[in-house]
Write an enzyme that holds these catalytic residues in place. Structure first.
Site: not given
Ligand code: GUN
Length: 299
Positions: A55, A99, A122
């Site tokens: 990211k 996350q 998100d």
């Molecule tokens: N863990 C796995 N995929 C995601 C996601 O798209 N967002 C977040 N915050 N955590 C994740």
């Protein structure tokens, strides 16, 4: 039946990231700052560390700022909530992503609820889930929104099509079904207790598989010409002499390709869309937060 078209999510995601990067440049010119995404990682989960690193790299490549916070596994609830409060108040931060999964002693719902809904890129906050369900502008979770982009790119108008979403999670299944309904598809949400899942899937023009069971959906399950979106990412046990097993989706790609009209591969299908849409959501957040106009549907 001829082999299905392969829906190239990797290429689509690259195009979207490039477009976001162009908007990022004009955003900086107008606002005098870069759009910023804060990513919070608690603990040492190796898969999460990989995601967080990618990211950060994707942000930099799209001319956006990324702020990374790596917190210890035993971080106190109060300290995490204090960090989120600080990020909520920081004008350089347009999007906040915590996350998941979080370590067991932290309550994910409480943590997500503490994020400013207008920075919740998100789309996990109940306010954004509510906005999606009543048709208000908000943030839509990245994976289902990415699936929707691939579907509309392939099929155009989805009106009247039969869609079956397999999986009912808050992050994928439920928002996916909502987006498909909003696009005038006729939607069934199937799950582990669905009776005769195979015949439910068989009637679908669109199948979105998000169950986490390797290659569960075989070619006999599919209607001729169906469009198949495979959200699953499952690692098989290693073959003899190999260190790592193959990554496969929830759909038997080889078999399904003989019947489907189009199908996303794993890897290289839905996976790359998630980060591209995260950047897209952050860019939209930046425009809204800074009061810079962004035409509806421009991104
Ligand atoms: N863990 C796995 N995929 C995601 C996601 O798209 N967002 C977040 N915050 N955590 C994740």
């Amino acid at each position: 039946m001829a082999a299905a078209d392969r829906i190239d999510g990797k290429a689509f995601a690259a195009g979207l990231r490039e477009k976001v990067g162009e908007f990022a440049v004009s955003f900086e010119a107008v606002s005098g700052r870069k759009a910023g995404l804060a990513v919070v990682l608690v603990g040492e989960d190796p898969a999460s560390q990989v995601y967080v690193r990618s990211k950060g790299k994707a942000c930099a490549a799209a001319n956006m700022e990324s702020f990374e916070y790596k917190l210890a596994d035993n971080t106190l609830r109060e300290d995490l909530l204090a960090l989120i409060a600080q990020l909520n108040a920081d004008d350089a931060v347009d999007g906040i992503l915590v996350q998941l999964p979080l370590p067991d002693h932290l309550d994910e719902q409480e943590v997500i609820a503490s994020i400013d809904p207008d920075k919740d890129v998100d789309g996990f906050h109940v306010i954004n889930a509510g906005r999606l369900s009543v048709g208000q502008t908000g943030f839509v979770p990245c994976t289902p929104l990415g699936c929707m982009m691939l579907l509309t790119d392939r099929l155009g108008d989805l009106s009247g099509l039969e869609a079956v979403v397999i999986g009912r999670s808050n992050i994928v299944g439920k928002p996916m079904a909502q987006l498909l309904v909003d696009a005038n598809a006729t939607v069934t949400i199937a799950h582990s207790r669905t009776a005769d899942l195979q015949s439910v899937v068989k009637r679908a023009d669109i199948v979105v598989a998000a169950v986490g069971r390797p290659e569960m959906i075989g070619k006999d399950w599919l209607k001729d010409g169906a469009t198949v979106i495979d959200v699953g990412i499952n690692r098989l046990p290693p073959e003899p002499g190999k260190e790592k097993g193959r990554l496969v989706g929830d759909v038997d790609f080889g078999g399904a390709s003989e019947v489907a009209g189009a199908i996303t591969p794993v890897p290289g299908g839905v996976g790359p869309m998630t980060i591209a849409v995260l950047l897209r959501n952050t860019m939209v957040a930046a425009h809204r937060n800074a009061g810079v106009a962004l035409a509806e549907g421009a991104l």
